[in-house]
Design a protein around this motif. Sequence first.
Motif, mmCIF file in Angstrom:
data_model
loop_
_atom_site.group_PDB
_atom_site.id
_atom_site.type_symbol
_atom_site.label_atom_id
_atom_site.label_comp_id
_atom_site.label_asym_id
_atom_site.label_seq_id
_atom_site.Cartn_x
_atom_site.Cartn_y
_atom_site.Cartn_z
ATOM 1 N N ILE A 69 4.447 -3.717 -7.162
ATOM 2 C CA ILE A 69 3.321 -2.797 -7.217
ATOM 3 C C ILE A 69 3.103 -2.266 -8.631
ATOM 4 O O ILE A 69 2.013 -1.787 -8.969
ATOM 5 C CB ILE A 69 3.548 -1.641 -6.209
ATOM 6 C CG1 ILE A 69 2.216 -1.164 -5.646
ATOM 7 C CG2 ILE A 69 4.299 -0.486 -6.830
ATOM 8 C CD1 ILE A 69 1.521 -2.176 -4.793
ATOM 9 N N TYR A 70 4.115 -2.354 -9.491
ATOM 10 C CA TYR A 70 3.949 -1.879 -10.860
ATOM 11 C C TYR A 70 2.850 -2.645 -11.592
ATOM 12 O O TYR A 70 2.231 -2.111 -12.513
ATOM 13 C CB TYR A 70 5.260 -2.036 -11.636
ATOM 14 C CG TYR A 70 6.420 -1.236 -11.095
ATOM 15 C CD1 TYR A 70 6.232 -0.053 -10.392
ATOM 16 C CD2 TYR A 70 7.739 -1.661 -11.289
ATOM 17 C CE1 TYR A 70 7.296 0.676 -9.897
ATOM 18 C CE2 TYR A 70 8.820 -0.936 -10.810
ATOM 19 C CZ TYR A 70 8.594 0.226 -10.107
ATOM 20 O OH TYR A 70 9.653 0.945 -9.630
ATOM 21 N N LEU A 128 -7.705 9.141 -4.779
ATOM 22 C CA LEU A 128 -8.153 7.755 -4.926
ATOM 23 C C LEU A 128 -8.485 7.155 -3.573
ATOM 24 O O LEU A 128 -9.532 6.504 -3.406
ATOM 25 C CB LEU A 128 -7.078 6.929 -5.632
ATOM 26 C CG LEU A 128 -7.345 5.426 -5.742
ATOM 27 C CD1 LEU A 128 -8.606 5.154 -6.553
ATOM 28 C CD2 LEU A 128 -6.147 4.709 -6.365
ATOM 29 N N ALA A 129 -7.604 7.359 -2.595
ATOM 30 C CA ALA A 129 -7.837 6.816 -1.257
ATOM 31 C C ALA A 129 -9.091 7.426 -0.637
ATOM 32 O O ALA A 129 -9.896 6.720 -0.002
ATOM 33 C CB ALA A 129 -6.615 7.072 -0.374
ATOM 34 N N TRP A 189 3.468 5.888 -3.507
ATOM 35 C CA TRP A 189 4.457 6.690 -4.238
ATOM 36 C C TRP A 189 4.446 6.359 -5.724
ATOM 37 O O TRP A 189 4.677 7.241 -6.563
ATOM 38 C CB TRP A 189 5.865 6.510 -3.653
ATOM 39 C CG TRP A 189 6.562 5.230 -4.007
ATOM 40 C CD1 TRP A 189 6.718 4.129 -3.223
ATOM 41 C CD2 TRP A 189 7.234 4.915 -5.246
ATOM 42 N NE1 TRP A 189 7.412 3.149 -3.893
ATOM 43 C CE2 TRP A 189 7.748 3.603 -5.139
ATOM 44 C CE3 TRP A 189 7.443 5.614 -6.429
ATOM 45 C CZ2 TRP A 189 8.457 2.974 -6.158
ATOM 46 C CZ3 TRP A 189 8.153 4.991 -7.455
ATOM 47 C CH2 TRP A 189 8.644 3.688 -7.316
ATOM 48 N N ALA A 190 4.175 5.100 -6.074
ATOM 49 C CA ALA A 190 4.214 4.723 -7.489
ATOM 50 C C ALA A 190 3.051 5.327 -8.270
ATOM 51 O O ALA A 190 3.213 5.728 -9.427
ATOM 52 C CB ALA A 190 4.194 3.199 -7.625
ATOM 53 N N PHE A 191 1.872 5.388 -7.652
ATOM 54 C CA PHE A 191 0.723 6.010 -8.312
ATOM 55 C C PHE A 191 0.839 7.518 -8.251
ATOM 56 O O PHE A 191 0.491 8.222 -9.206
ATOM 57 C CB PHE A 191 -0.567 5.523 -7.658
ATOM 58 C CG PHE A 191 -1.797 5.802 -8.471
ATOM 59 C CD1 PHE A 191 -1.990 5.171 -9.682
ATOM 60 C CD2 PHE A 191 -2.765 6.675 -8.024
ATOM 61 C CE1 PHE A 191 -3.111 5.408 -10.443
ATOM 62 C CE2 PHE A 191 -3.904 6.926 -8.772
ATOM 63 C CZ PHE A 191 -4.082 6.291 -9.993
ATOM 64 N N VAL A 208 0.846 -1.195 0.000
ATOM 65 C CA VAL A 208 0.000 0.000 0.000
ATOM 66 C C VAL A 208 0.884 1.248 0.000
ATOM 67 O O VAL A 208 0.642 2.203 -0.754
ATOM 68 C CB VAL A 208 -0.949 -0.001 1.208
ATOM 69 C CG1 VAL A 208 -1.737 1.305 1.271
ATOM 70 C CG2 VAL A 208 -1.893 -1.190 1.143
ATOM 71 N N LYS A 209 1.917 1.229 0.848
ATOM 72 C CA LYS A 209 2.827 2.379 0.912
ATOM 73 C C LYS A 209 3.570 2.559 -0.411
ATOM 74 O O LYS A 209 3.763 3.697 -0.876
ATOM 75 C CB LYS A 209 3.814 2.195 2.063
ATOM 76 C CG LYS A 209 3.177 2.273 3.439
ATOM 77 C CD LYS A 209 4.194 2.112 4.551
ATOM 78 C CE LYS A 209 4.682 0.688 4.664
ATOM 79 N NZ LYS A 209 5.550 0.463 5.852
#
Length: 578
Positions: free
Chosen positions: A344-345, A273-274, A264-266, A259-260
């Motif tokens: 996460i990608y 979004l959250a 940063w990736a998004f 999640v963390k």
Amino acid sequence: MNSLQKKILISLILLSLLPAVSLINADMMDIDSAQYAEIAREMTDSDSYLFIRDNGRKYLDKPIMTFWLVSASFKLFGQNNIAFRLPSLIFALLSLYSIYRITVLRSQSERRGLLASLLYASSPGLLSMLVSPLIDIYLTSFLIFIHHAYYLARKKNANYFYLMYFFMGCGFITKGPIAVVIPGISIGVDLLIRRDWKGILSMKIPQGIFVTAALPLFWSYVLFQEFSWYGPNFFIIIQSFGRFYSFIYNQKFDPLFFVKNFAWAFGLFFVPLAVHVFLRLRQALTGSGDASTSSDAIWKRIPLSLWNYVRSDEFRKADFVIPLWLFLTLSLISFSRFQLPQYIYWILPGGAIYMAGVLDRLLFGGLAEGEKPERMPAFFFYLVPALLLLFYIAIPVVAFDLKGMQWFVYLLCLFPLVLWPVLRRHFSDRLIVPVLSGLVVHLTVGCLIYGLLIFYQPSSRIAETVRRLEPGEEVLYKFMISNSQRSYAFYSKRLTRDIFRKDQFEADLRADGSRLVILSGEGLLNFPGFTGGRYDLEILEEHDAYKVSMPSQAFFNKKKRPGVLKKVYLIRVTLRNP
């Protein structure tokens, strides 16, 4: 959406890729990127495209597809940084088009398609994949192509299912069964929970199994030739499912790790979004979004409301593929015993497509059939831009001393902000502010920070000297330099060997008169004792060095950085005269 808005969105998508394009000729980072480049170099030099070699030794850790793509680029364009990154950039462009088409096929909205492509193009995760290309850029692209083919089969022609299965096979020999598992989570679970038996029967599954399995079976056969049954077992089980749920890869469990990293990736739109997810969950639980409803009433209402919804025609006609791709995959990988941030990608495209619908409803009032309007305070769209502004300011204040042209580049990266007054005539600030602030940081990373980082990886500079002073050699010796630093091999165009056997090294030394050796600072101190003081050492180059792929907070503090830097030396070794 008018034609001018369309052109602006396309321009922003292309501008988001500019930092990655500007870095196409930059040196690659150790560890993984340089290793993949070196493997592809050895594959190209040997003209052996089935058996993988890393530093001349058998290699099993990753399947073949990435090395085929990079070696093909090397064959066409030479063994250089541009040729290494070019396949990943091409795949990124194709992925952006596929994301656009997936969104249009699902929603019949061109605006949503362009928004989804913009969200993916401007995400820090995609920039990271393109700056230091890993296998995940190719796996993620194949996942996008799989979903594109699925929607083409659903909306256009069922024969596209064959293309979907082919992309699964390609993804399988890119990073293993995960290329089948993730579509199984998104597409398969969607069909099952909606009880769409007709849809399942139309997917040509028996033929699809053959199409999907063809490439993995071929690669398993090749692995069997070199590693017996252990090769296919490693490929199918250990390096895939083993990383997630096998004890041999057990790490300290952190349920919020992914999640963390997704945050940063998004990047730019993670906070909205959250907040959107929180508001929708609250609305679903209360039935009206009324936060005053008692918790006892909410919990009593949930089972009946959920049961009625599942039985409704609205549920059976819905499309949960993208939410499942994003949320269910994120939940499942969070239980992994082997947690790497690049996993996460794989869900970033799902996040981009999902969030595009949220933005369309919120900023443009674009409601598809059955969709509810979005309500969200504008404040949440400005939190990430505020953090990015602090990041930008901190670069010369905390991280690096900028000199000369570096200041010019630093200020030039503010150029996207000039577009703000023009763009706000056509779009809400809640879209433009995050995108433009993200572009500023992307340009700063691509045009400035990456170069400052890679300065502390001196492999290409040392390799240039090695090729000049020691032409024609097949081996570059090193001492107390990690084997993970594969960039020395790639840039010197030769294999590297640790000096473990003094007799072998001394034989080469007697034959050639002298040899070049790369040593760490610790290695320089220990080398005379290890060799018994029998050699004369001449220091040719001295460099500050650091593992820039995993920088610490101290490294980004220019006052503390000298304390974490190491030394790397290039020396000439000759036999001492008796």
